[in-house]
Structure formats: C-alpha cells, structure tokens
Write a protein that holds these residues in place. Structure first.
Motif, mmCIF file in Angstrom:
data_model
loop_
_atom_site.group_PDB
_atom_site.id
_atom_site.type_symbol
_atom_site.label_atom_id
_atom_site.label_comp_id
_atom_site.label_asym_id
_atom_site.label_seq_id
_atom_site.Cartn_x
_atom_site.Cartn_y
_atom_site.Cartn_z
ATOM 1 N N ASP A 1 -63.253 32.908 10.012
ATOM 2 C CA ASP A 1 -62.639 31.817 9.258
ATOM 3 C C ASP A 1 -61.690 31.087 10.202
ATOM 4 O O ASP A 1 -60.603 31.559 10.499
ATOM 5 C CB ASP A 1 -61.871 32.404 8.057
ATOM 6 N N LYS A 2 -62.128 29.923 10.704
ATOM 7 C CA LYS A 2 -61.382 29.229 11.767
ATOM 8 C C LYS A 2 -60.026 28.727 11.270
ATOM 9 O O LYS A 2 -59.139 28.446 12.064
ATOM 10 C CB LYS A 2 -62.204 28.048 12.291
ATOM 11 N N GLU A 3 -59.857 28.578 9.947
ATOM 12 C CA GLU A 3 -58.577 28.063 9.448
ATOM 13 C C GLU A 3 -57.495 29.126 9.479
ATOM 14 O O GLU A 3 -56.340 28.843 9.784
ATOM 15 C CB GLU A 3 -58.766 27.498 8.037
ATOM 16 N N THR A 4 -57.865 30.373 9.142
ATOM 17 C CA THR A 4 -56.862 31.456 9.175
ATOM 18 C C THR A 4 -56.638 31.968 10.595
ATOM 19 O O THR A 4 -55.590 32.514 10.889
ATOM 20 C CB THR A 4 -57.294 32.654 8.301
ATOM 21 N N CYS A 5 -57.620 31.783 11.451
ATOM 22 C CA CYS A 5 -57.545 32.313 12.833
ATOM 23 C C CYS A 5 -56.403 31.639 13.591
ATOM 24 O O CYS A 5 -56.273 30.421 13.563
ATOM 25 C CB CYS A 5 -58.872 32.045 13.538
ATOM 26 N N ASN A 6 -55.555 32.461 14.260
ATOM 27 C CA ASN A 6 -54.482 31.865 15.068
ATOM 28 C C ASN A 6 -54.737 32.039 16.570
ATOM 29 O O ASN A 6 -53.817 31.952 17.364
ATOM 30 C CB ASN A 6 -53.113 32.422 14.656
ATOM 31 N N ALA A 7 -56.001 32.285 16.925
ATOM 32 C CA ALA A 7 -56.438 32.335 18.329
ATOM 33 C C ALA A 7 -55.627 33.311 19.172
ATOM 34 O O ALA A 7 -55.226 33.009 20.290
ATOM 35 C CB ALA A 7 -56.406 30.937 18.948
ATOM 36 N N CYS A 8 -55.359 34.517 18.647
ATOM 37 C CA CYS A 8 -54.583 35.500 19.413
ATOM 38 C C CYS A 8 -55.442 36.190 20.464
ATOM 39 O O CYS A 8 -54.919 36.690 21.462
ATOM 40 C CB CYS A 8 -53.959 36.531 18.476
ATOM 41 N N ASN B 1 -61.801 44.669 11.828
ATOM 42 C CA ASN B 1 -60.823 45.722 11.566
ATOM 43 C C ASN B 1 -59.521 45.491 12.315
ATOM 44 O O ASN B 1 -58.447 45.839 11.823
ATOM 45 C CB ASN B 1 -61.425 47.076 11.966
ATOM 46 N N GLU B 2 -59.607 44.899 13.513
ATOM 47 C CA GLU B 2 -58.405 44.742 14.339
ATOM 48 C C GLU B 2 -57.719 43.394 14.139
ATOM 49 O O GLU B 2 -56.588 43.222 14.564
ATOM 50 C CB GLU B 2 -58.753 44.911 15.823
ATOM 51 N N CYS B 3 -58.396 42.409 13.514
ATOM 52 C CA CYS B 3 -57.815 41.076 13.363
ATOM 53 C C CYS B 3 -56.518 41.136 12.551
ATOM 54 O O CYS B 3 -56.531 41.557 11.397
ATOM 55 C CB CYS B 3 -58.803 40.137 12.673
ATOM 56 N N PRO B 4 -55.372 40.739 13.151
ATOM 57 C CA PRO B 4 -54.109 40.834 12.420
ATOM 58 C C PRO B 4 -54.017 39.846 11.255
ATOM 59 O O PRO B 4 -53.235 40.045 10.331
ATOM 60 C CB PRO B 4 -53.049 40.536 13.485
ATOM 61 N N LYS B 5 -54.830 38.764 11.292
ATOM 62 C CA LYS B 5 -54.790 37.757 10.226
ATOM 63 C C LYS B 5 -55.903 37.953 9.195
ATOM 64 O O LYS B 5 -56.042 37.152 8.274
ATOM 65 C CB LYS B 5 -54.929 36.358 10.857
ATOM 66 N N ASN C 1 -66.319 32.022 19.027
ATOM 67 C CA ASN C 1 -67.658 32.001 18.437
ATOM 68 C C ASN C 1 -68.325 33.328 18.786
ATOM 69 O O ASN C 1 -68.227 33.782 19.924
ATOM 70 C CB ASN C 1 -68.480 30.844 19.005
ATOM 71 N N ILE C 2 -68.979 33.934 17.801
ATOM 72 C CA ILE C 2 -69.614 35.221 18.048
ATOM 73 C C ILE C 2 -71.099 35.011 18.312
ATOM 74 O O ILE C 2 -71.781 34.321 17.554
ATOM 75 C CB ILE C 2 -69.381 36.174 16.852
ATOM 76 N N ASP C 3 -71.590 35.563 19.423
ATOM 77 C CA ASP C 3 -72.989 35.441 19.799
ATOM 78 C C ASP C 3 -73.821 36.369 18.900
ATOM 79 O O ASP C 3 -73.909 37.571 19.143
ATOM 80 C CB ASP C 3 -73.144 35.829 21.271
ATOM 81 N N LEU C 4 -74.421 35.790 17.863
ATOM 82 C CA LEU C 4 -75.109 36.633 16.877
ATOM 83 C C LEU C 4 -76.454 37.155 17.369
ATOM 84 O O LEU C 4 -77.058 38.007 16.730
ATOM 85 C CB LEU C 4 -75.275 35.868 15.564
ATOM 86 N N ILE C 5 -76.921 36.655 18.526
ATOM 87 C CA ILE C 5 -78.168 37.212 19.077
ATOM 88 C C ILE C 5 -77.911 38.633 19.563
ATOM 89 O O ILE C 5 -78.768 39.495 19.492
ATOM 90 C CB ILE C 5 -78.699 36.322 20.218
ATOM 91 N N TYR C 6 -76.680 38.877 20.076
ATOM 92 C CA TYR C 6 -76.394 40.176 20.669
ATOM 93 C C TYR C 6 -75.363 41.004 19.904
ATOM 94 O O TYR C 6 -75.213 42.191 20.180
ATOM 95 C CB TYR C 6 -75.938 40.000 22.120
#
Lengths: 301, 88
Positions: free
Chosen positions: B34-41, B72-76, B58-63
C-alpha cells in the motif's frame, strides 16, 4: 542503510525455501566482499541454492567441494593466490554440520597454518539439506528426525574452540541483524590471516515455525540470551550492542522456546537446564568483558 | 578448428536469472504494497531473503516466494498478504 551497496551478487532467485535466512546472510556477505571473491561451499544447503547445471544463481565463482575438506581447499586456493600475487577474498560458506562435526579438523588445521581466509559458519542447528538430522550444533531439547523426543546433550561450544586457536579475528552474529553481518564481514576481510564468523540462521522447516517469523525468531534468540553476539580481535572480547542489552535485561526464554514446534512438549527439567546453560554462558561473557574493561582502565592510569 | 579441439571443457555454470526456475509459482500468499501508508523506510527490502524488492518498493512477483517476512517486519503494516487465487 546508505552505506550498504545496492548491488546484488545473488541472481534472482536462489532455490532456498521461502523465508530462508541462509540466502539473506549470503546476500550481505557478498555485498561486503564484492566481486573479487571466491566462495568455497561444502555439502550443505548452499550447494543446492545455486540451481541446476549449466546455470547458477551465484554471481561469484564457487567451488563445490567434499564435506570435510572446505577449509583445506581454501588453504590451497590461498596458497595459489599468494603465489600469483592476487588479492582475492577467499570465503568458506559452510553449514553447521560441515563445521562443527565433519569439517572441524580441516578448519582447525587451516587456522593453525594461518591461512588467509574467512570461514563463515551459518548455523541452523541441524543437517538441514538432508532432512534435519541431529548435528553437534543442535541445542538441548530440540526435536530433529534422529532425536524425535528431543536432543539429550548440550550444543557444542564451537566459538570457544575457535577462540582457543588465538586467531586475528572471530565474530558471532545473527541473520536478523544484516547491518551487523555487513560490518563484521567488512572488518574481517580488512584483516590478513585466518578469520572466523559464526552466524545463527533460523530455519523455517527445521525449527518448525511459519516462514514470516524468521527475523522475529533470530531477534528473540539474541534478546533471550540463547545466542550471544560478540567479536574477538586477537582474543580481546567486544560484546555487540544487542547482547549487552540482553545481559542487562532479557526476554523470558519461554518466548523463544514456545515460538518453535521443535521444542514442543519440552519437559520442565530440560527447560531449566537450557536456562542454566544460557545464564552460565552470559555470565562468562560478562565477566570476561568486565575484566578487560578493568585491565584497560588500569593501563590508562 | 585446432583451437576448438584444444579447448578444455570444464563443468562450469554461468550466472543467470531464473537458474532455479520462476520461483514465484511457489507462492501461496501474494504481498501487496500500500504505497500510501508506506513511508519508504527500506526495512522490507533489507530483510527480503531473495532481494526481490527494488528501491521503489515494487516486488518482483515472478520470483517472490511469498514467505511474508516483508509483511511481518513492516513497521507501518503497509504490506498485506493476499491469498494467490483472490482477485486483489
């Protein structure tokens, strides 16, 4: 974060299990070592992470060697590099079975010959690649496929065996602290002579927890004091900050034990014995670091 | 001709993307940022065992194997894991 290079030396993607901490450790080891590196890998999970011939997912040269011979092979490569005047980083990346049980005599020999290399043992506390059999590194009470009721012996204290060799640099770390791994590998490679690193690598299928908890469990191991992080330069002990915090105040060990299925139905007597061994290890480390501080203070006055 | 004859053939592998197949099809749960909640830490990219999260998160969904460490680790709590068959 800014100091760690963004270059990846592992291609997408290794065949590691989802949530594997070994590939996480290797990412940071290779970031610290750079492209001028030769990896020596004995039989362990890392020898299958590379993928099938004729392709590989590793961006640096790798030697896949027989189980017990990794440190001996590194000695040979180091001698060849010295003869050719090459300044290549020689890194052995071995599992705990290949270090604690099978590779220990080759490792001890290479340390004694003062081979210029870095030996990294990533410790998932069992023979993970062959299906989680008990190794010398398996902790007390942990269930593996060959100890279905829990191991009855304590974990072998590899770090004290290695530090008895009085090598220039040795360190312990944990997969949950990538910056710490990066800093320690960088420091180790700046020193000439034999170096050793022991890194705890939580293993989702082996420790039987769900794959997203890898980082959490590694941190818990350090916070409860089960795993101590420190470095030794020519025998001089320096505790890392997470372990200093754990010595002051630690999380109850039950938090770590109950998070893993391999400790299921642990008897209270065994839990007490685990706790005692953890307390004793931390006490020894604390005493040693305090002695060293006192010695330094005396030298100054 | 003679050059080729004299070349020593070694059992060497070449580094290549996808040497272990497209590991994205191992996935049961797909991470959605969710790019709006993400604070790019950068914590998700730091802890990703396979390094499939790039600098713009961006997550490479091919791999991506869908281990869920990033969520689990995302603080936001900006990353959620959706079941692979679902529409979102």
């Amino acid at each position: 974060m800014s100091s760690i290079p963004t270059t990846e030396y592992l291609k997408k993607c290794t065949s590691a299990c989802p949530g594997c901490s070994s590939s996480l450790i290797l990412r940071y080891v290779l970031k610290a070592a750079g492209p001028n590196t030769v990896l020596v890998v004995p039989a362990c999970c890392t020898s299958i992470l590379q993928g099938a011939y004729p392709n590989t997912s590793f961006g640096v040269p790798v030697y896949n060697v027989a189980f017990g011979s990794s440190a001996a092979v590194a000695s040979g490569i180091a001698a060849a590099c010295e003869f050719l005047g090459k300044d290549t980083n020689i890194i052995v990346y071995a599992g705990d079975g290949g270090t604690v049980d099978i590779g220990i005599q080759a490792l001890s020999g290479a340390l004694e010959r003062e081979t210029n290399f870095l030996y990294i043992c990533y410790d998932n506390e069992a023979y993970g690649n062959t299906g989680m059999q008990r190794s010398g590194s398996t902790p007390l009470g942990a269930k593996t496929t060959t100890t279905p009721t829990g191991k009855t012996h304590l974990k072998k204290d590899l770090d004290r065996i290695i530090s008895a060799h009085n090598i220039p640099y040795m360190a312990t770390s944990c997969a949950s602290y990538p910056k710490d791994i990066y800093a320690k590998v960088t420091k180790a490679l700046s020193i000439k002579g034999p170096k050793f690193m022991h890194i705890l690598a939580p293993c989702p299928p082996g420790w039987r927890y769900s794959s997203e908890k890898t980082i959490e469990l590694g941190k818990l191991a350090v916070k409860t004091g089960v795993w101590a992080m420190y470095e030794r330069e020519y025998g001089k002990l320096k505790l890392s900050s997470p372990t200093i915090a754990a010595i002051r105040k630690r999380t109850p060990i039950e938090d770590y034990i109950n998070a893993q299925e391999r400790y299921k139905n642990l008897e209270p007597a065994v839990l007490t014995r685990i706790q005692q061994s953890v307390e004793y290890n931390l006490l020894l480390l604390e005493r040693e670091s305090r002695e060293e501080e006192n010695n330094e203070a005396e030298e100054r006055t | 001709m003679s050059n080729q004859m004299n070349r020593v053939r070694l059992a060497m592998s070449t580094p290549r993307d996808g040497a272990c197949g497209k590991t994205g099809n191992w996935r049961t749960f797909r991470p959605v940022v969710d790019k709006e909640t993400c604070n790019a830490c950068g914590i998700c990219a730091m802890y990703c065992p396979d390094g499939v999260i790039d600098e713009e998160y961006n997550i490479d969904l091919i791999y991506c194997k869908g281990c869920g460490i990033c969520a689990n680790e995302c603080p936001k709590q900006a990353i959620i894991m959706n079941r692979e068959a679902s529409d979102e």
